[in-house]
Design a protein around this motif. Sequence first.
Motif, PDB file in Angstrom:
ATOM      1  N   UNK A 310      16.226 -32.213  18.473  1.00 40.68           N
ATOM      2  CA  UNK A 310      16.493 -33.000  19.667  1.00 40.68           C
ATOM      3  C   UNK A 310      16.007 -32.314  20.938  1.00 40.68           C
ATOM      4  N   UNK A 311      16.083 -30.977  20.975  1.00 43.17           N
ATOM      5  CA  UNK A 311      15.722 -30.272  22.198  1.00 43.17           C
ATOM      6  C   UNK A 311      14.260 -29.792  22.213  1.00 43.17           C
ATOM      7  N   UNK A 312      13.529 -30.023  21.133  1.00 43.49           N
ATOM      8  CA  UNK A 312      12.132 -29.594  21.060  1.00 43.49           C
ATOM      9  C   UNK A 312      11.194 -30.769  21.347  1.00 43.49           C
ATOM     10  N   UNK A 313      10.169 -30.502  22.139  1.00 44.72           N
ATOM     11  CA  UNK A 313       9.205 -31.541  22.504  1.00 44.72           C
ATOM     12  C   UNK A 313       7.797 -30.989  22.291  1.00 44.72           C
ATOM     13  N   UNK A 314       7.114 -31.511  21.315  1.00 45.63           N
ATOM     14  CA  UNK A 314       5.757 -31.071  21.022  1.00 45.63           C
ATOM     15  C   UNK A 314       4.786 -32.186  21.427  1.00 45.63           C
ATOM     16  N   UNK A 315       4.228 -32.943  20.481  1.00 46.59           N
ATOM     17  CA  UNK A 315       3.291 -34.016  20.835  1.00 46.59           C
ATOM     18  C   UNK A 315       4.071 -35.144  21.511  1.00 46.59           C
TER      19      UNK A 315
END
Length: 347
Positions: A310-315
């Motif tokens: 939930x807290x990770x944002x990649x592409x």
Amino acid sequence: MTANTDNLESFRALALQVTCHAVNQASDRQTARALILKSINRLASQIAASIAFIGSDCRLIVLPEYFLTGFPLGESLAVWAEKACLEIDGAEYEALSKITQKHRIFLAGNAYELDPNFPGLYFQTCFVIDPSGSVVLRYRRLNSMFAPTPHDVWDKYLDCYGLEGVFPVAKTVIGNLAALASEEILYPEVARCLAMRGAEIFLHSTSEVYGKTLTPKDAAKITRAVENQAYVVSANTAGIIDSPIPQASVDGGSKIIDHRGIVVAETATGESMAAFAEIDLAALRRDRHRPGLNNLLSRQRFELYAQSYQQSHFYPPNTMLQGEIDRKHFIQTQQATIERLAKLGVI
């Protein structure tokens, strides 16, 4: 033809390895459509002959990735949409439906498809047609390097289809069917989300390199089967012709893997119906209900991982909601993602 006898616990499946006849060199839509329908007619004969050899309990046939068209080679999104993409209720699906009705089979495949909710775009779609001729599953590929995906129009796609439409599972008389497209076998989250919804058989339409050594995709097929206690029916192309790429670059290795990770059928290169095997749903279901070390599906602790995801944002999502998209968009978005992750010290 005599209808197949329903057997909820056991039947045969076939990963049909056929040549892809690309439409890149077709000069217009009419020429491309003629090539596509010719491919369907050729498939109809190959499917009939395969069932005659394997037996009437062959209830499921999986076809390779983009088996009707090949993939775009520099064409703009608008040109490829016009030339190669199927309409949801188009003549191509109708022709494929006639094959399923004639042989009383479930037919799975993969094609580029238009969606009236998203003008100017198309999706690479895995589909399943049941013995009545109805499309019972339509899964849009979620991870693609050079094609639009639901994630690229995420908010609107959820509004149209909901999360269950993103991860569809068809509950049928031959088990709970789900689809994965090509390299998506390398993304464990996709298969896991489908397993969460009851998937028992992953239908993997692919077009990939085949060789004597274990490839990353082949390793992933075994892994997806074991970790989700599910069958994987993986159909590769027997090469792509009428395309600038060398024909045999993607040829061979169609296979069926059982829920224990055992390859129960496999073929080498060339057009082949050799990759067929029994799907023993009763054994799969017994193992899923058996307590112990090997029942990995029942031992999953998803709450451990939810916050990290939930807290990770990649592409990024929603990058194709506005305006006409140039093909440069895909690589530019990936490059920006790499640079951002590097600044964060993630990579």
